[in-house]
Design an enzyme around this catalytic site. Sequence first.
Site, PDB file in Angstrom:
ATOM      1  N   ASP A 125      -5.801  -3.741 -10.141  1.00  0.00           N
ATOM      2  CA  ASP A 125      -5.585  -3.193  -8.804  1.00  0.00           C
ATOM      3  C   ASP A 125      -5.320  -4.338  -7.816  1.00  0.00           C
ATOM      4  O   ASP A 125      -4.704  -5.336  -8.185  1.00  0.00           O
ATOM      5  CB  ASP A 125      -6.806  -2.365  -8.384  1.00  0.00           C
ATOM      6  CG  ASP A 125      -6.432  -1.164  -7.546  1.00  0.00           C
ATOM      7  OD1 ASP A 125      -6.009  -1.358  -6.390  1.00  0.00           O
ATOM      8  OD2 ASP A 125      -6.563  -0.019  -8.027  1.00  0.00           O
ATOM      9  N   HIS A 146      -7.818  -1.431  -1.470  1.00  0.00           N
ATOM     10  CA  HIS A 146      -7.622  -0.367  -2.454  1.00  0.00           C
ATOM     11  C   HIS A 146      -8.451  -0.618  -3.718  1.00  0.00           C
ATOM     12  O   HIS A 146      -9.154   0.271  -4.210  1.00  0.00           O
ATOM     13  CB  HIS A 146      -6.130  -0.279  -2.789  1.00  0.00           C
ATOM     14  CG  HIS A 146      -5.743   0.892  -3.629  1.00  0.00           C
ATOM     15  ND1 HIS A 146      -5.819   0.877  -5.009  1.00  0.00           N
ATOM     16  CD2 HIS A 146      -5.269   2.125  -3.296  1.00  0.00           C
ATOM     17  CE1 HIS A 146      -5.408   2.045  -5.484  1.00  0.00           C
ATOM     18  NE2 HIS A 146      -5.064   2.825  -4.457  1.00  0.00           N
ATOM     19  N   ASN A 160       1.101  10.164  -6.194  1.00  0.00           N
ATOM     20  CA  ASN A 160       1.003  11.047  -5.031  1.00  0.00           C
ATOM     21  C   ASN A 160       2.354  11.588  -4.578  1.00  0.00           C
ATOM     22  O   ASN A 160       2.563  11.855  -3.400  1.00  0.00           O
ATOM     23  CB  ASN A 160       0.334  10.286  -3.870  1.00  0.00           C
ATOM     24  CG  ASN A 160      -1.039   9.776  -4.245  1.00  0.00           C
ATOM     25  OD1 ASN A 160      -1.800  10.439  -4.943  1.00  0.00           O
ATOM     26  ND2 ASN A 160      -1.369   8.581  -3.792  1.00  0.00           N
ATOM     27  N   SER A 184      -5.390   7.860  -6.827  1.00  0.00           N
ATOM     28  CA  SER A 184      -6.005   6.567  -7.124  1.00  0.00           C
ATOM     29  C   SER A 184      -7.519   6.660  -7.087  1.00  0.00           C
ATOM     30  O   SER A 184      -8.209   5.920  -7.797  1.00  0.00           O
ATOM     31  CB  SER A 184      -5.560   5.510  -6.101  1.00  0.00           C
ATOM     32  OG  SER A 184      -4.234   5.119  -6.309  1.00  0.00           O
TER      33      SER A 184
END
Length: 297
Positions: free
Chosen positions: A33, A68, A170, A245
């Site tokens: 990530d 994130h 998404n 996520s």
Amino acid sequence: MHMDRVRQLVRYWCDDTFSGKCLGKGVTAAVLDTGLAPHPDFRGRVRVFLDLTKGKKQLRQPYDDSGHGTHVAGILAGDGRMSGGLLAGMAPEAELVILKVLDEKGEGSIEDILRGIRWVEENAARLGIRVVNISVGAKSGLGEEKERRLLSAVEMLWDQNLVVTVSAGNQGPGEGSVAVPGTSRKIITVGALKTGTGVLNCSGRGPTRECVVKPDLFAPGYLIRSCSHRPGRRSGYYTAKSGTSMAAPVVCGAAALYLCKYPEASNTEVKLRLLQTALKTEGGKGERCLDVKHFLH
């Protein structure tokens, strides 16, 4: 949505979790990530931090210039100490291997992501990595060659008996909108629930080009409150984010619980068990949501 509410929705509390027997101890999770902030909720459990966005560089002090990755890791394995346990993640005793493959905008090159995947492949046995979370979805227009390389790489991890969870992306909910590498028939692709009864409209959907139904299952992913990458500042130690996520590490953390209880289980067994025990959502279109209580028994 606090993590305690997430746990309620996925029926987290059962004999194994109440007793503390299955909280992820002995399981190492790799997270690819944007990195990891030095948040107190991960203290003493980060085994490796590697920054692949600036070359192969191992750092003593992890960092996250986006937030994130810290949020995702908190959902998976934060211990919630700065919230009195209220915002603990799914597997609060699991250890972490953090590979930074995305930049401060949450974007990254396919080469950096592939380097991260290859690093996990080469070091999984040495570090005892059992689960891998990749909350990364390629945007449309990636190109067939890059898609093929990314799919091949994540499936090589699966072929090493690693449980690989990825976000559905998404760009949904239209047909064929699931993001790569979530199109792989092998790995576990996770969509996001807005509540316990409905699906977050943005979740990528199948079928894939090979007519594979995706996502494999759903988990809460709307306004999840988890670890902030700026702990201790005005924003506090936690922040809220939404999307697939956030849903993927819920399932990855559940897999870590299962492997804590059944360390000899294969990744195929974990996936089949997840699918067999998932609960059908109310008012949806046949979507099935993670059910930890049933999953662990």
